[in-house]
Design an enzyme around this catalytic site. Structure first.
Site, PDB file in Angstrom:
ATOM      1  N   ARG A  15       0.835  -1.192   0.000  1.00 37.73           N
ATOM      2  CA  ARG A  15       0.000   0.000   0.000  1.00 37.73           C
ATOM      3  C   ARG A  15       0.880   1.256   0.000  1.00 37.73           C
ATOM      4  O   ARG A  15       2.079   1.195   0.268  1.00 37.73           O
ATOM      5  CB  ARG A  15      -0.923   0.001   1.227  1.00 37.73           C
ATOM      6  CG  ARG A  15      -2.034  -1.012   1.183  1.00 37.73           C
ATOM      7  CD  ARG A  15      -2.795  -1.069   2.496  1.00 37.73           C
ATOM      8  NE  ARG A  15      -2.005  -1.665   3.565  1.00 37.73           N
ATOM      9  CZ  ARG A  15      -2.439  -1.823   4.818  1.00 37.73           C
ATOM     10  NH1 ARG A  15      -3.647  -1.416   5.147  1.00 37.73           N
ATOM     11  NH2 ARG A  15      -1.658  -2.392   5.729  1.00 37.73           N
ATOM     12  N   LYS A  74       1.663   2.231   7.293  1.00 36.50           N
ATOM     13  CA  LYS A  74       2.029   1.485   8.490  1.00 36.50           C
ATOM     14  C   LYS A  74       3.014   2.269   9.344  1.00 36.50           C
ATOM     15  O   LYS A  74       3.621   3.240   8.918  1.00 36.50           O
ATOM     16  CB  LYS A  74       2.629   0.126   8.116  1.00 36.50           C
ATOM     17  CG  LYS A  74       1.640  -0.821   7.460  1.00 36.50           C
ATOM     18  CD  LYS A  74       0.420  -1.090   8.340  1.00 36.50           C
ATOM     19  CE  LYS A  74       0.763  -1.902   9.582  1.00 36.50           C
ATOM     20  NZ  LYS A  74      -0.447  -2.128  10.436  1.00 36.50           N
ATOM     21  N   TYR A  93      -1.109   4.612  10.464  1.00 35.63           N
ATOM     22  CA  TYR A  93      -1.459   3.653  11.510  1.00 35.63           C
ATOM     23  C   TYR A  93      -0.253   3.488  12.429  1.00 35.63           C
ATOM     24  O   TYR A  93       0.889   3.357  11.955  1.00 35.63           O
ATOM     25  CB  TYR A  93      -1.817   2.291  10.914  1.00 35.63           C
ATOM     26  CG  TYR A  93      -3.149   2.246  10.207  1.00 35.63           C
ATOM     27  CD1 TYR A  93      -4.334   2.413  10.912  1.00 35.63           C
ATOM     28  CD2 TYR A  93      -3.228   2.022   8.833  1.00 35.63           C
ATOM     29  CE1 TYR A  93      -5.567   2.366  10.270  1.00 35.63           C
ATOM     30  CE2 TYR A  93      -4.454   1.972   8.181  1.00 35.63           C
ATOM     31  CZ  TYR A  93      -5.614   2.153   8.905  1.00 35.63           C
ATOM     32  OH  TYR A  93      -6.828   2.110   8.268  1.00 35.63           O
ATOM     33  N   HIS A  95      -0.713   1.852  16.166  1.00 32.17           N
ATOM     34  CA  HIS A  95      -0.933   0.709  17.064  1.00 32.17           C
ATOM     35  C   HIS A  95       0.138   0.664  18.157  1.00 32.17           C
ATOM     36  O   HIS A  95       0.825  -0.339  18.360  1.00 32.17           O
ATOM     37  CB  HIS A  95      -0.957  -0.604  16.273  1.00 32.17           C
ATOM     38  CG  HIS A  95      -2.058  -0.682  15.258  1.00 32.17           C
ATOM     39  ND1 HIS A  95      -3.390  -0.773  15.606  1.00 32.17           N
ATOM     40  CD2 HIS A  95      -2.032  -0.643  13.897  1.00 32.17           C
ATOM     41  CE1 HIS A  95      -4.143  -0.810  14.514  1.00 32.17           C
ATOM     42  NE2 HIS A  95      -3.348  -0.726  13.473  1.00 32.17           N
ATOM     43  N   GLU A 117      -5.921   4.888  13.541  1.00 33.53           N
ATOM     44  CA  GLU A 117      -6.852   3.999  14.246  1.00 33.53           C
ATOM     45  C   GLU A 117      -7.520   4.640  15.454  1.00 33.53           C
ATOM     46  O   GLU A 117      -8.487   4.080  15.992  1.00 33.53           O
ATOM     47  CB  GLU A 117      -6.139   2.702  14.669  1.00 33.53           C
ATOM     48  CG  GLU A 117      -5.152   2.844  15.823  1.00 33.53           C
ATOM     49  CD  GLU A 117      -3.747   3.229  15.383  1.00 33.53           C
ATOM     50  OE1 GLU A 117      -2.829   3.190  16.226  1.00 33.53           O
ATOM     51  OE2 GLU A 117      -3.568   3.560  14.191  1.00 33.53           O
ATOM     52  N   ASP A 269      -2.216  -7.026  15.451  1.00 37.69           N
ATOM     53  CA  ASP A 269      -1.528  -5.733  15.468  1.00 37.69           C
ATOM     54  C   ASP A 269      -1.743  -4.986  16.777  1.00 37.69           C
ATOM     55  O   ASP A 269      -1.074  -3.988  17.044  1.00 37.69           O
ATOM     56  CB  ASP A 269      -1.936  -4.857  14.272  1.00 37.69           C
ATOM     57  CG  ASP A 269      -3.426  -4.634  14.159  1.00 37.69           C
ATOM     58  OD1 ASP A 269      -4.165  -5.028  15.090  1.00 37.69           O
ATOM     59  OD2 ASP A 269      -3.863  -4.073  13.139  1.00 37.69           O
TER      60      ASP A 269
END
Length: 366
Positions: A15, A74, A93, A95, A117, A269
């Site tokens: 991506r 990411k 993102y 996490h 997120e 994740d």
């Protein structure tokens, strides 16, 4: 504003943070987008597509990172930590609850880190998590069906069954977006499906979607222990905002599953909700423990980047446009975006992440 789009470095993460259409929207508003060479190739976007959209192509990651706003997919990996710096906004993102090292690196750097997120609307919806959750839920069944094949180490079960042979049994822990989409695909394939959730209202809603095609069960330790051993495919689909997922399935319960059964934990994740699951990668997606095939790839939507990049950009672009226009002021003007703020000025800002790392949280002055 200058906006950087580095090429993703996570294993087989194809991506890209901004599509050419998104770049066009930014360029038309006077912003300059610097895209690392080849960043979009995995998603089907050539450098020429970005040039036509008004981007500048840079030759290495540092040139993409060295911008006021960096848009990724990411979380930064350790090799990228040196690019983090004060005065920079990072939108991706993160996490953090499952990654203390990254949390510390962001705090040390002074970067303002906004996590997709945890961007949260007033009605508690998570608009930037939803499209990837839809894709991950659908892929969970797709991957699970593949690894149930005998050649992949599985039991050799066809989820749909055939006339005269019963279909496979799919157990889904969690009835949120991931669990719902997993059930949608599993039902479409003809599998027997059970969803477990602690939210009775959510179970009632799922009944309106699936009727009698899915068995809807209240989630408890005894219920999990009763249904998991019979599962051909177990899906972990638990989400606790910005926190580690709770362990719902113990090692002892996994050991009761039949050899060649498959576990796909989409919650990996955030640490995973099944005790025996650990992160894997698209290059080496599975391992066998207690005779059970475990799939723990944390960036599952990276397997379908043409679809997932566009789905992600559809929801992130309005926020990117506001960050590019207003800079740090966007956090004051947009409450949903402010919820996404995880790290700012060397401080951990999101309350849920503070709960995970209390020693890193700002100290109250009495």
């Amino acid at each position: 504003m200058e906006i950087g789009v580095p090429k993703e470095t996570k294993d087989q993460e194809y991506r890209v943070g901004l599509s050419p259409n998104s770049v066009r929207s930014l360029s038309d508003r006077g912003h300059t987008v610097f895209v690392e060479r080849g960043a979009g190739e995995g998603s089907g976007f050539a450098d020429a597509d970005y040039l036509q959209a008004g981007a500048q192509i840079v030759l290495d990651s540092k040139d993409a990172w060295d911008r006021a706003l960096v848009v990724k997919v990411k979380e930064p990996l350790p090799d990228e930590y040196p690019y983090l710096r004060k005065g920079q906004m990072l939108f991706t993102y993160l996490h953090l609850a499952a990654n203390r090292a990254l949390t510390q690196a962001l705090l040390d750097s002074g970067t303002t880190a906004i996590a997709y997120e945890t961007v949260e609307l007033p009605d508690k919806r998570l608009p930037l998590l939803a499209p990837m959750s839809i894709i991950a839920g659908r892929l969970a069944i797709q991957f699970g069906a593949r690894f149930l094949e005998r050649q992949q180490g599985g039991r050799g079960v066809l989820l749909s069954g055939v006339p005269g042979v019963k279909p496979g049994q799919v157990v889904i822990l969690g009835g949120g977006v991931v669990g719902t989409e997993a059930a949608r695909i599993a039902v479409g394939m003809g599998a027997q499906v059970q969803i477990l959730d602690v939210n009775v209202d959510r179970l009632a809603y799922l009944e309106t979607l699936f009727g009698s095609r899915v068995e809807l069960l209240y989630s408890s330790a005894s219920q999990i222990e009763a249904v998991v051993p019979a599962a051909d495919l177990l899906i972990g689909a638990v989400l606790v905002l910005a926190q580690k997922a709770p362990i719902l399935v113990s090692r002892q319960v996994v050991q009761q599953m039949r050899p060649g059964s498959v576990i796909v934990d989409v919650a990996v994740d955030q640490g995973g909700c099944i005790e025996t699951v650990r992160p894997t990668s698209h290059s080496h997606p599975t391992y066998i423990e207690a005779g059970v095939v475990h799939f723990g790839v944390p960036n599952m939507p990276g397997a379908v980047p043409w679809t997932s990049t566009q789905a992600l950009n559809n929801v992130t672009l309005p926020y990117v446009l506001q960050l590019a226009k207003d800079g740090f002021g966007a956090l004051d003007r947009n409450a949903a975006l402010a919820h996404g703020l995880n790290v700012h000025q060397h401080q951990l800002k999101h309350p849920a992440v503070q709960d995970v790392f209390p020693d890193l949280a700002p100290k109250l002055v009495s």
